[in-house]
Design a protein around this motif. Structure first.
Motif, mmCIF file in Angstrom:
data_model
loop_
_atom_site.group_PDB
_atom_site.id
_atom_site.type_symbol
_atom_site.label_atom_id
_atom_site.label_comp_id
_atom_site.label_asym_id
_atom_site.label_seq_id
_atom_site.Cartn_x
_atom_site.Cartn_y
_atom_site.Cartn_z
ATOM 1 N N ARG A 161 10.803 -0.166 -7.742
ATOM 2 C CA ARG A 161 9.827 0.621 -8.719
ATOM 3 C C ARG A 161 8.334 0.583 -8.697
ATOM 4 N NH1 ARG A 161 12.777 0.883 -14.742
ATOM 5 N NH2 ARG A 161 15.035 0.962 -13.878
ATOM 6 N N LEU A 162 8.146 0.659 -7.375
ATOM 7 C CA LEU A 162 6.695 0.618 -6.933
ATOM 8 C C LEU A 162 6.171 2.054 -7.222
ATOM 9 C CD1 LEU A 162 6.923 -1.774 -3.958
ATOM 10 C CD2 LEU A 162 6.050 -2.187 -6.153
ATOM 11 N N LEU A 163 4.660 2.200 -7.173
ATOM 12 C CA LEU A 163 4.092 3.431 -7.216
ATOM 13 C C LEU A 163 3.826 3.961 -5.833
ATOM 14 C CD1 LEU A 163 1.441 2.429 -10.068
ATOM 15 C CD2 LEU A 163 3.436 4.252 -10.241
ATOM 16 N N PRO A 164 4.714 4.924 -5.176
ATOM 17 C CA PRO A 164 4.761 5.244 -4.067
ATOM 18 C C PRO A 164 3.294 5.898 -3.475
ATOM 19 C CG PRO A 164 5.791 6.980 -5.305
ATOM 20 C CD PRO A 164 5.445 5.952 -5.969
#
Lengths: 305, 226
Positions: free
Chosen positions: B89-92
């Motif tokens: 769940r990283l900010l792409p």
């Protein structure tokens, strides 16, 4: 956290998001350009229609012909009375002598008519008034007023309203219908375009729904999540508005002469140049507002506790 | 202290995902929560960071019941709980640096602190070299280490790790577990859910076993027994 620090961060992330999601931004700008172009065309065509109708209205008048016995003072008194009526936009007086001179000029090539006129002892033409109303629907009221004044003074020989009544009524009805139709069409087209732009931005933000979820998870405040998307929406509107205004310039040059030939007095290029600040702020402002509002509402869907 | 008081959670009125769970977790503990898929592990953790709320019972964080917190207080709670997930769940669209900086920014940290702390925490998880890469340019293990760096950069009281090694190979799994142990040794409470017996056994701390939403075992120095 200070207001300026937050604003700076939100603006920076908005700009970064706008650039990094280049394809999505381009698609949103393109769709918004179509929307703003439709709105601009509606504004310009509305102005063209209005100018044409105004010109037609200006051409309609009611003429009052006085008897040859009527004195100039009597005619001018009625003129003064007419000018006091709120419905009247203007009254033009033509004296008996002017009427004769105009008649001669108009029939200069018709020898028989001029000879017949010369054989008459005096001037057979009476003075007249040409009355223009502020609105075509008001001619009936002016005609009624003239009937009363005519009966009182006995100097009016003819009011041509009744001869022109059918044409005036028809023109009034055409003008009224054109106004209504153009308003409904403009609202419909503008509404449809706005919905398309709104949905495009919604789709653009749909691709970021997981990202919004992560932002919620790390404890970002709603406005902090929303802010960058609203900034990107403002950029979509700003860029598409400016591009539309730039695109309209060559289009207006190209359409200038044909539009004048078609509409009469209305020239698209002149209108564009004279109303540039109004058009610019309306188109760019609509774009910015639409972009910001669409983003604001679209993000709301994915903001949850 | 974290306290689950007779907590039950039913989704859409169906069978309970978590049923009548009562347990307390002290500050500084390292707790592994194990169980089969669907046993209620993730549901239990989600109620702690208020992504969902119990159908019955209460969850306490410190002296406050989570269900009673205002929206603003909930944001504060989330900033005080670091989270790591199996899918990272990283900010792409943000770089490694920005992903971690974002967590600090939402907590209101000034730019100077961010510029000092982000490289430091990346050094801690061994990713200093990848600071300007985007998540898609990293391996699964590296992405998970970024997620850990983001979770710990605000020095939270609690770190929740929901199946953090689920997508990782044994080497990366080992690295992640070592980082979690290190974070715990610095005083952060760690809650770990996993299916991995080796992970649980290597931690060798408290193990809570769930089955069909109920706690069936709670061992102070447990092993993975199912």
């Amino acid at each position: 956290m200070s207001f300026w620090l937050t604003t700076k961060r939100v603006a920076r992330y908005g700009l970064i998001g706008f650039i990094r999601n280049g394809f999505v931004s381009l698609a949103a700008i393109f769709i918004m350009m179509i929307t703003l172009f439709v709105i601009a065309v509606l504004m310009i065509s509305g102005a063209a229609l209005q100018a044409t109708l105004q010109e037609l209205v200006g051409k309609v008048d009611v003429n009052v012909y006085f008897t040859t016995e009527a004195s100039e003072e009597q005619a001018l008194a009625i003129k003064a009375d007419l000018e006091r009526l709120p419905e009247v936009a203007g009254v033009e007086y033509t004296s008996r002598e002017q009427a004769l001179a105009e008649f001669r000029e108009r029939h200069a090539n018709e020898q028989t008519t001029i000879q017949a006129l010369d054989q008459l002892a005096g001037n057979p033409l009476g003075a007249s008034l040409a009355i223009r109303a502020k609105d075509t629907s008001q001619y009936a009221a002016i005609a009624e007023f003239l009937d009363v004044r005519g009966a009182e003074t006995g100097v009016i020989s003819k009011v041509n309203f009744y001869q022109n009544k059918t044409a005036i009524d028809r023109l009034s009805s055409i003008i009224e219908t054109s106004r209504k139709v153009s308003i409904v069409a403009a609202l419909f087209l503008a509404g449809a375009s706005v919905l398309i732009a709104f949905n495009t931005i919604r789709l653009a933000i749909y691709t970021s729904r997981d990202e919004i979820g992560v932002m919620n998870l790390v404890g970002a405040a709603h406005w902090y999540v929303r802010g960058p998307f609203v900034v990107a929406g403002i950029l979509y509107g700003l860029i598409s508005g400016v591009v539309v205004m730039l695109t309209l310039y060559p289009v207006a040059i190209w359409l200038g002469p044909p539009s004048q030939a078609f509409f009469g007095s209305f020239n698209v290029f002149d209108y564009y140049v004279e109303n540039f600040p109004f058009l610019f702020f309306t188109i760019v402002g609509t774009g910015v507002l639409l972009g910001a509002l669409s983003s604001f509402l679209a993000v709301r869907r994915y903001l949850h506790q | 202290m974290i306290y689950f008081d007779r907590v039950t959670k039913k989704y859409n009125g169906g069978l309970p995902a978590v049923e009548d769970v009562t347990l307390s977790i002290d500050p500084g503990e390292f707790v592994s929560i194990v169980g089969h898929s669907g046993a209620g592990k993730t549901t239990l953790l989600k109620m702690l960071f208020a992504e969902i709320f119990p159908t019955e019972g209460s969850v306490f964080f410190g002296s406050r019941e989570i269900g009673d917190l205002s929206e603003k207080e909930l944001l504060g709670l989330r900033r005080n709980i670091g989270t790591i997930f199996q899918d990272f769940r990283l900010l792409p669209t943000k770089t490694v640096y920005e992903n971690i900086a974002f967590a600090m920014e939402v907590a209101g940290k000034p730019d100077e602190d961010i510029q000092a702390d982000v490289p430091h925490v990346l050094d801690l998880v061994g990713l200093s070299e990848k600071m300007w890469n985007f998540p898609k340019e990293l391996s699964g293990g590296e992405q998970q280490r970024v997620a850990i760096a983001r979770a710990i950069v605000n020095q939270p009281d609690v770190l929740i790790a929901d199946e953090p090694t689920g997508n990782l190979d044994p080497v990366n799994t080992h690295d992640v577990v070592e980082i979690l142990k290190k974070v715990n040794s610095l005083g952060t409470t760690v809650l770990l859910t996993t299916h991995n017996k080796l992970v649980v056994d290597s931690v060798g701390r408290r193990v809570i076993t769930l089955e069909q939403g109920r706690v069936i075992r709670d061992d102070k120095e447990g092993k993975y027994i199912l």
